[in-house]
Design a protein around this motif. Structure first.
Motif, PDB file in Angstrom:
ATOM      1  N   ALA A   1      36.370  17.938  44.516  1.00  0.00           N
ATOM      2  CA  ALA A   1      37.448  17.000  44.868  1.00  0.00           C
ATOM      3  C   ALA A   1      37.543  15.880  43.834  1.00  0.00           C
ATOM      4  O   ALA A   1      36.512  15.342  43.397  1.00  0.00           O
TER       5      ALA A   1
ATOM      6  N   THR B   1      40.472  11.010  57.717  1.00  0.00           N
ATOM      7  CA  THR B   1      39.482  12.020  57.299  1.00  0.00           C
ATOM      8  C   THR B   1      39.549  12.315  55.804  1.00  0.00           C
ATOM      9  O   THR B   1      38.537  12.664  55.202  1.00  0.00           O
ATOM     10  N   SER B   2      40.722  12.114  55.199  1.00  0.00           N
ATOM     11  CA  SER B   2      40.860  12.440  53.768  1.00  0.00           C
ATOM     12  C   SER B   2      40.110  11.461  52.859  1.00  0.00           C
ATOM     13  O   SER B   2      40.069  11.637  51.651  1.00  0.00           O
TER      14      SER B   2
ATOM     15  N   VAL C   1      33.466  19.586  53.879  1.00  0.00           N
ATOM     16  CA  VAL C   1      34.561  19.481  52.909  1.00  0.00           C
ATOM     17  C   VAL C   1      34.643  18.040  52.421  1.00  0.00           C
ATOM     18  O   VAL C   1      34.671  17.114  53.237  1.00  0.00           O
ATOM     19  N   GLU C   2      34.701  17.865  51.116  1.00  0.00           N
ATOM     20  CA  GLU C   2      34.847  16.511  50.576  1.00  0.00           C
ATOM     21  C   GLU C   2      36.322  16.141  50.510  1.00  0.00           C
ATOM     22  O   GLU C   2      37.121  16.849  49.914  1.00  0.00           O
ATOM     23  N   LYS C   3      36.663  15.044  51.132  1.00  0.00           N
ATOM     24  CA  LYS C   3      38.029  14.489  51.120  1.00  0.00           C
ATOM     25  C   LYS C   3      39.104  15.569  51.320  1.00  0.00           C
ATOM     26  O   LYS C   3      39.896  15.848  50.419  1.00  0.00           O
ATOM     27  N   PRO C   4      39.108  16.178  52.498  1.00  0.00           N
ATOM     28  CA  PRO C   4      40.111  17.219  52.763  1.00  0.00           C
ATOM     29  C   PRO C   4      41.536  16.654  52.736  1.00  0.00           C
ATOM     30  O   PRO C   4      41.737  15.491  53.089  1.00  0.00           O
TER      31      PRO C   4
ATOM     32  N   ASP D   1      32.167  20.562  59.344  1.00  0.00           N
ATOM     33  CA  ASP D   1      32.666  21.665  60.165  1.00  0.00           C
ATOM     34  C   ASP D   1      31.511  21.981  61.121  1.00  0.00           C
ATOM     35  O   ASP D   1      30.435  22.441  60.696  1.00  0.00           O
TER      36      ASP D   1
ATOM     37  N   ASP E   1      29.384  19.028  48.122  1.00  0.00           N
ATOM     38  CA  ASP E   1      29.398  20.452  47.756  1.00  0.00           C
ATOM     39  C   ASP E   1      27.972  20.990  47.579  1.00  0.00           C
ATOM     40  O   ASP E   1      27.675  22.118  47.971  1.00  0.00           O
TER      41      ASP E   1
ATOM     42  N   THR F   1      44.056  18.928  57.190  1.00  0.00           N
ATOM     43  CA  THR F   1      43.291  20.160  56.964  1.00  0.00           C
ATOM     44  C   THR F   1      41.806  19.979  57.312  1.00  0.00           C
ATOM     45  O   THR F   1      41.025  20.917  57.171  1.00  0.00           O
ATOM     46  N   ALA F   2      41.404  18.782  57.769  1.00  0.00           N
ATOM     47  CA  ALA F   2      39.984  18.522  58.037  1.00  0.00           C
ATOM     48  C   ALA F   2      39.483  19.418  59.170  1.00  0.00           C
ATOM     49  O   ALA F   2      40.191  19.613  60.163  1.00  0.00           O
ATOM     50  N   PRO F   3      38.270  19.981  59.042  1.00  0.00           N
ATOM     51  CA  PRO F   3      37.748  20.854  60.083  1.00  0.00           C
ATOM     52  C   PRO F   3      37.352  20.109  61.361  1.00  0.00           C
ATOM     53  O   PRO F   3      37.159  20.733  62.415  1.00  0.00           O
TER      54      PRO F   3
END
Ligand code: G1P
Length: 298
Positions: free
Chosen positions: A226, A169-170, A191-194, A176, A234, A198-200
């Protein structure tokens, strides 16, 4: 009635360093998948979704990409003389009429959001598509056409989405999920590149977008995100909530190949080769032969 999506932006300014040394002199988008450059797959998909204007965001060293879409009168004349009508027909699909295609330069590599923003003056108050040619999608109904159909119902902004293994996911923009309706999900965050763990969710953004023109306005104000880059993710995320038009993820039907990586490019080459009537038999025989001899050696 919603405005039709007739323009697509193709961000192709990247250096393609993962494919050095090939990309020292050949733009990555011109690299060949079976017998067509990568970018041709995205163009064909766009046409089938009703796109009429093609906007390329390029950079220094992408001359071969511009030439590729030009008519080639000398070559065409030669082929005509030799009666090679089949090849003439193939060439036709690569020609762009005057005014159908535009090239904008991104002078500095400041991220995907910045690349899309560079094309802002060519998009008026209308929804538009963004296509990342690195993501090649094999599908019965082309991915963007599936999305255009779904978009007619939802409006707002829509991203192609696909489940990926959690540890990957990163590498993606991640959704989300607010409400999951199967092929369609409404989104309450992106989220970009969590960072790892931490990815939702594990629903990742894949390189096909239908965006509200508001996203371009958001890009006017957005700060780097990011990786220190201006992120498209974003600017899309700002459309979530009361002030925006809404954001949706669309689980497309099809198989996506990450042609931005060497392994993905090779897999796509094999899959598209096997899909071709003129290549299938030989390729299949070869693959069987090498897999059985490798097994025997083990
Ligand atoms: C870009 C986007 C990312 C998306 C990905 C899909 O990342 O920023 O949100 O998930 O494409 O391929 P890139 O692969 O260019 O780093």
């Amino acid at each position: 009635m919603r405005k039709k999506v007739t323009k697509a932006i193709f961000p192709v300014a990247g250096l393609g360093t993962r494919f050095l040394p090939a990309t020292k002199s050949v733009p990555k988008e011109i690299m060949t998948l079976v017998d067509r450059p990568l970018v041709q797959y995205a163009i064909d998909e766009a046409r089938e979704a009703g796109i009429k204007e093609f906007i390329f965001v390029t950079s220094r060293g992408k001359g071969a990409l511009e030439d590729y879409f030009d008519h080639a009168p000398q070559l065409e004349q030669e082929l005509r003389k030799k009666g090679k009508d089949d090849l003439l027909e193939i060439l036709k699909s690569t020609n762009m009429d005057s005014g159908e295609i535009a090239y904008i330069r991104q002078h500095r590599a400041m991220g995907l959001g910045h690349a899309v923003w560079c094309a802002r003056r060519l998009i008026h108050n209308e929804p538009f598509a963004v296509m990342l040619p690195d993501d090649v999608i094999a599908a019965e109904t082309p991915c963007l056409a599936q999305m255009v159909e779904a978009y007619e119902e939802t409006g707002g902004s829509m991203v192609a989405a696909m489940e990926v293994p959690e540890e990957q996911t990163s590498s993606y923009g991640v959704l989300d999920i607010d409400a999951d309706h199967g092929s369609m999900v409404s989104v309450k965050g992106m989220v970009e590149k969590p960072a790892q763990c931490t990815a939702p969710s594990n629903l990742a953004v894949i390189g096909r977008y239908i965006l509200s023109p508001n996203v371009l306005r958001n890009l006017n104000r957005i700060k780097s995100g990011a990786g220190g880059e201006i992120q498209l993710t974003d600017a899309i995320a700002q459309e979530i909530g009361e002030d925006g038009d809404g954001v949706y993820g669309y689980r497309f039907r099809g198989q996506r190949f990450d042609c931005g990586s060497k392994a993905g490019f090779l897999q796509a080459t094999v899959a598209f080769g096997l899909a071709r009537d003129d290549l299938r038999e030989d390729l299949e025989a070869y693959l069987m032969e090498i897999t059985s001899s490798r097994r025997a050696a083990e």
